[in-house]
Design an enzyme around this catalytic site. Structure first.
Site, PDB file in Angstrom:
ATOM      1  N   CYS A 114      21.673  14.917 -15.958  1.00 17.09           N
ATOM      2  CA  CYS A 114      22.533  13.887 -14.913  1.00 17.09           C
ATOM      3  C   CYS A 114      23.008  12.674 -15.727  1.00 17.09           C
ATOM      4  O   CYS A 114      23.952  12.147 -15.456  1.00 17.09           O
ATOM      5  CB  CYS A 114      21.224  13.534 -13.826  1.00 17.09           C
ATOM      6  N   CYS A 115      22.133  12.192 -16.764  1.00 15.87           N
ATOM      7  CA  CYS A 115      22.732  11.226 -17.582  1.00 15.87           C
ATOM      8  C   CYS A 115      24.008  11.748 -18.258  1.00 15.87           C
ATOM      9  O   CYS A 115      24.919  11.039 -18.602  1.00 15.87           O
ATOM     10  CB  CYS A 115      21.803  10.627 -18.402  1.00 15.87           C
ATOM     11  N   CYS A 198      19.946   3.243 -13.155  1.00 16.20           N
ATOM     12  CA  CYS A 198      20.255   3.723 -11.896  1.00 16.20           C
ATOM     13  C   CYS A 198      18.966   3.413 -11.230  1.00 16.20           C
ATOM     14  O   CYS A 198      17.904   3.277 -11.333  1.00 16.20           O
ATOM     15  CB  CYS A 198      20.654   4.981 -11.991  1.00 16.20           C
ATOM     16  N   CYS A 201      15.988   5.671 -11.099  1.00  8.28           N
ATOM     17  CA  CYS A 201      15.346   5.813 -12.426  1.00  8.28           C
ATOM     18  C   CYS A 201      14.925   4.371 -12.950  1.00  8.28           C
ATOM     19  O   CYS A 201      14.300   4.452 -14.297  1.00  8.28           O
ATOM     20  CB  CYS A 201      16.272   6.636 -13.359  1.00  8.28           C
ATOM     21  N   CYS A 225      19.413   7.127 -21.963  1.00 12.07           N
ATOM     22  CA  CYS A 225      20.450   7.774 -21.163  1.00 12.07           C
ATOM     23  C   CYS A 225      21.036   8.843 -21.876  1.00 12.07           C
ATOM     24  O   CYS A 225      21.740   9.838 -21.421  1.00 12.07           O
ATOM     25  CB  CYS A 225      21.114   7.004 -20.465  1.00 12.07           C
TER      26      CYS A 225
HETATM   27  S1  SF4 Z   1      19.487   6.967 -14.963  1.00  7.52           S
HETATM   28 FE1  SF4 Z   1      18.886   8.471 -13.526  1.00  7.52          FE
HETATM   29  S2  SF4 Z   1      20.536   8.618 -11.735  1.00  7.52           S
HETATM   30 FE2  SF4 Z   1      21.268   7.603 -13.515  1.00  7.52          FE
HETATM   31  S3  SF4 Z   1      22.709   8.983 -14.608  1.00  7.52           S
HETATM   32 FE3  SF4 Z   1      20.640   9.035 -15.560  1.00  7.52          FE
HETATM   33  S4  SF4 Z   1      19.219  10.266 -14.480  1.00  7.52           S
HETATM   34 FE4  SF4 Z   1      21.159  10.110 -13.304  1.00  7.52          FE
END
Ligand code: SF4
Length: 240
Positions: A114-115, A198, A201, A225
């Site tokens: 995701c990151c 985010c 998280c 991240c």
């Molecule tokens: S902090 Fe969480 S929601 Fe944001 S990009 Fe990374 S995993 Fe995804």
């Protein structure tokens, strides 16, 4: 030898320099880097407390210094509102974002991926499009378990210098600088957050570790991240 080539002991600097000396050192680092890299020196501004601190320092060196913000669909609404205010004040800050389609709740099932998609890819794009040779970050070595082995000047990616001018600052010194210089901060800090990311998280925690509230309940807890650990240049394919 200029300050960019210094081989000083980081731990010693953290403990032995006073606040004024740390501010002067950060300004000297940015000044010398700006002299060397000119317009290809750019600040990465996450609009967190460390970033707005570094942004303010950079603006003291030259109001012309540009920057970029990487944002995501999951940032808290307060952060988005705060980001828009900053960009209205500083149009030389460019926003980067990914609109890629991702599986539902990827931040739970695979937060690294995701990151990578939402943060690392737009960072690579910013560096490419803005023709960055040196990027400035708000990274600090006392911030958490994953941030102890960085240097003030690094070349983790060939041809891309990373400058961390407040690497040796403690959390208190960042707040001290922001208060003394009247720098505006994200209002979420008033709720007790110490490190902002985010929404899914990021949590408020009483833990000593400043980044302990990040990615709680995952292997990434208190971690990164990826923009400081993953390659940002010379990637084969999408690098994800
Ligand atoms: S902090 Fe969480 S929601 Fe944001 S990009 Fe990374 S995993 Fe995804």
């Amino acid at each position: 030898m200029g300050i960019l080539e210094n081989k000083d002991d980081i731990k010693g600097l953290v403990d032995n320099l006073n606040f004024k000396e740390k501010v002067e050192r950060a300004l000297a680092l940015i000044k010398e880097a700006y002299k060397k890299y000119g317009d290809s020196l750019v600040v990465a501004n996450s609009v967190g407390k460390d970033s707005v601190c570094v942004w303010d320092l950079a603006k003291k060196v030259s109001p012309k210094i540009r920057g970029f913000i990487v944002t995501t669909r999951f940032k808290p609404k307060e952060t988005i509102k705060f980001m828009k205010k900053i960009v209205a004040q500083y149009p030389e800050l460019k926003i980067y974002k990914s609109d890629a389609k991702i599986p539902d709740k990827l931040y739970e099932t695979d937060p690294d991926k995701c990151c990578d998609i939402l943060k690392v890819e737009p960072t690579r794009r910013a560096i490419e499009e803005m023709r960055v040779k040196c990027w400035i970050t708000g990274l600090r070595c006392t911030e958490g378990r994953t941030r102890t082995d960085f240097k003030e000047v690094e070349e983790r990616d060939k041809g891309l210098i990373k400058l961390n001018p407040i690497l040796i600052w403690k959390e208190r010194e960042v707040w001290q600088y922001l208060a003394l210089n009247g720098v505006k901060i994200n209002p979420l800090y008033a709720e007790g957050y110490r490190s902002l990311g985010c929404e899914p998280c990021t949590h408020i925690t009483p833990d000593e570790d400043e980044r302990a509230g990040r990615w709680i309940g995952t292997s990434k807890c208190g971690g990164e991240c990826g923009i400081h650990t993953r390659p940002l240049k010379n990637i084969d394919g999408d690098g994800i």
